[in-house]
Scaffold this motif. Structure first.
Motif, PDB file in Angstrom:
ATOM      1  N   UNK A 239       0.810  -1.227   0.000  1.00  0.00           N
ATOM      2  CA  UNK A 239       0.000   0.000   0.000  1.00  0.00           C
ATOM      3  C   UNK A 239       0.839   1.271   0.000  1.00  0.00           C
ATOM      4  N   UNK A 240       2.134   1.144   0.282  1.00  0.00           N
ATOM      5  CA  UNK A 240       2.924   2.342   0.557  1.00  0.00           C
ATOM      6  C   UNK A 240       3.447   3.055  -0.686  1.00  0.00           C
ATOM      7  N   UNK A 241       3.917   2.310  -1.666  1.00  0.00           N
ATOM      8  CA  UNK A 241       4.591   2.924  -2.811  1.00  0.00           C
ATOM      9  C   UNK A 241       3.567   3.365  -3.864  1.00  0.00           C
ATOM     10  N   UNK A 242       3.298   4.667  -3.905  1.00  0.00           N
ATOM     11  CA  UNK A 242       2.294   5.175  -4.846  1.00  0.00           C
ATOM     12  C   UNK A 242       2.915   6.036  -5.950  1.00  0.00           C
ATOM     13  N   UNK A 243       4.216   5.844  -6.190  1.00  0.00           N
ATOM     14  CA  UNK A 243       4.841   6.481  -7.348  1.00  0.00           C
ATOM     15  C   UNK A 243       4.447   5.711  -8.601  1.00  0.00           C
ATOM     16  N   UNK A 244       4.165   6.452  -9.659  1.00  0.00           N
ATOM     17  CA  UNK A 244       3.883   5.779 -10.935  1.00  0.00           C
ATOM     18  C   UNK A 244       5.180   5.186 -11.474  1.00  0.00           C
ATOM     19  N   UNK A 245       5.085   4.037 -12.153  1.00  0.00           N
ATOM     20  CA  UNK A 245       6.286   3.456 -12.757  1.00  0.00           C
ATOM     21  C   UNK A 245       6.911   4.429 -13.750  1.00  0.00           C
ATOM     22  N   UNK A 246       8.198   4.274 -13.970  1.00  0.00           N
ATOM     23  CA  UNK A 246       8.909   5.201 -14.868  1.00  0.00           C
ATOM     24  C   UNK A 246       8.392   5.087 -16.302  1.00  0.00           C
ATOM     25  N   UNK A 247       8.439   6.201 -17.016  1.00  0.00           N
ATOM     26  CA  UNK A 247       8.023   6.228 -18.421  1.00  0.00           C
ATOM     27  C   UNK A 247       8.839   5.208 -19.215  1.00  0.00           C
ATOM     28  N   UNK A 248       8.161   4.488 -20.101  1.00  0.00           N
ATOM     29  CA  UNK A 248       8.850   3.506 -20.941  1.00  0.00           C
ATOM     30  C   UNK A 248       9.032   2.147 -20.291  1.00  0.00           C
ATOM     31  N   UNK A 249       8.656   2.007 -19.005  1.00  0.00           N
ATOM     32  CA  UNK A 249       8.856   0.719 -18.316  1.00  0.00           C
ATOM     33  C   UNK A 249       7.706  -0.246 -18.611  1.00  0.00           C
ATOM     34  N   UNK A 250       8.005  -1.539 -18.512  1.00  0.00           N
ATOM     35  CA  UNK A 250       6.957  -2.561 -18.654  1.00  0.00           C
ATOM     36  C   UNK A 250       5.906  -2.394 -17.569  1.00  0.00           C
ATOM     37  N   UNK A 251       6.358  -1.985 -16.380  1.00  0.00           N
ATOM     38  CA  UNK A 251       5.435  -1.855 -15.249  1.00  0.00           C
ATOM     39  C   UNK A 251       4.365  -0.804 -15.544  1.00  0.00           C
ATOM     40  N   UNK A 252       4.751   0.304 -16.183  1.00  0.00           N
ATOM     41  CA  UNK A 252       3.772   1.336 -16.523  1.00  0.00           C
ATOM     42  C   UNK A 252       2.761   0.797 -17.532  1.00  0.00           C
ATOM     43  N   UNK A 253       3.235   0.009 -18.467  1.00  0.00           N
ATOM     44  CA  UNK A 253       2.343  -0.599 -19.462  1.00  0.00           C
ATOM     45  C   UNK A 253       1.354  -1.556 -18.783  1.00  0.00           C
ATOM     46  N   UNK A 254       1.863  -2.392 -17.848  1.00  0.00           N
ATOM     47  CA  UNK A 254       0.979  -3.319 -17.097  1.00  0.00           C
ATOM     48  C   UNK A 254      -0.068  -2.541 -16.305  1.00  0.00           C
TER      49      UNK A 254
END
Length: 302
Positions: A239-254
């Motif tokens: 619940x703690x980490x609410x930073x958006x994944x970095x631009x261009x990362x797979x995580x942001x796409x997911x």
């Protein structure tokens, strides 16, 4: 006579808006500061000691399977970590009264106070005291609120990263803004005395405080941020980490796909999500400038 005890929700719990893995913010209040227990099988103890132990046991009873998920938070009590876990009615009244020790930011948090368990008449009393010290009191000190907000932005943000809660115009700014407007207009529009944020936004529209367009912007931004935070927490299992994944990362796409962005014909899902974040936070920043005549805390835009 008998001493009574009541439990209140604050934050997302008070506002009937618990999301995936939200903190559970609780306040414990008892009504008789000076009494003692009858003793039973053990020695007599003061009400202060008895209700402190009861509050401690009750909060430890709530357990999640994993750290960072549905954690009990008792820090919103009078004097925060320095104060007793269970608050007497007299302490509550003295602390939150306009001349009391509560910071304007703490008083503003009482908008979300809601009785959830224990003695209903004590629950009613505490909610009435809240109304008197918040809605029927002198205006809240905006400079003091902005000072704390600005510090929060500085502490919680990182350069070149977006945060669903603490970026300028994100959830904390949106919630705080709505709560400030509730306090400002509640004497003319009693329906604004609600712990529910979506109900408050609706109330502001009905009372004519916000226009139809602003209402759509606020509600849209609120729903977007809530969906984004739930999706982030599910993706990360914390619940703690609410930073958006970095631009261009797979995580942001997911993350974008989890939120239902499919890219359409001419944009990729991650781009759609980033654009939506910019649009929503920009609308909140503009709203704050319009209604408070000052930039959003942490706002670097001129």
């Amino acid at each position: 006579g008998h001493a009574h005890f009541a439990v209140f929700g604050l934050g997302k719990l008070g506002g009937v808006a618990l999301g995936y893995a939200s903190d559970i913010e609780l306040l414990f209040v008892y009504d008789d500061n000076d009494g003692r227990t009858t003793g039973g099988r053990d020695k007599q103890v003061s009400n202060t000691e008895f209700f402190h132990t009861l509050a401690q046991n009750a909060s430890q009873f709530i357990r999640a399977k994993r750290a960072g998920i549905f954690e009990v938070d008792l820090r919103l009590r009078p004097f925060g970590k320095e104060g007793p876990i269970a608050t007497s009615l007299r302490q509550f009244e003295d602390y939150y009264w306009p001349e009391g020790d509560a910071h304007a930011f703490e008083r503003l948090a009482l908008v979300r106070l809601r009785w959830i368990a224990g003695d209903p008449s004590l629950g009613y009393k505490v909610e009435r005291l809240r109304d008197a010290s918040l809605y029927d009191a002198p205006p809240i000190d905006l400079d003091a609120i902005w000072e704390i907000w600005t510090k929060l932005h500085a502490q919680k943000n990182e350069p070149n990263r977006l945060n669903a809660k603490y970026s300028s115009g994100a959830l904390v700014d949106l919630e705080g803004t709505v709560q400030l407007l509730q306090v400002r207009h509640a004497s003319q529009a009693p329906q604004l005395r609600t712990p529910r944020l979506s109900g408050a936004i609706e109330g502001l529209r009905r009372a004519g405080v916000v226009s139809a367009e602003e209402y759509a912007d606020l509600l849209g931004a609120y729903r977007f941020m809530r969906r984004l935070i739930n999706a982030l927490r599910m993706l990360r299992g914390n619940a703690q980490d609410l930073f958006l994944p970095k631009a261009g990362s797979d995580e942001l796409l997911h993350l974008a796909r989890r939120m239902g962005y499919d890219g359409g014909e001419d944009a990729d899902p991650a781009r759609q999500l980033s654009d939506q974040f910019d649009t929503r936070t920009h609308a909140v920043r503009q709203f704050i400038r319009t209604h408070f005549g000052r930039p959003c805390p942490g706002d670097r835009e001129t």
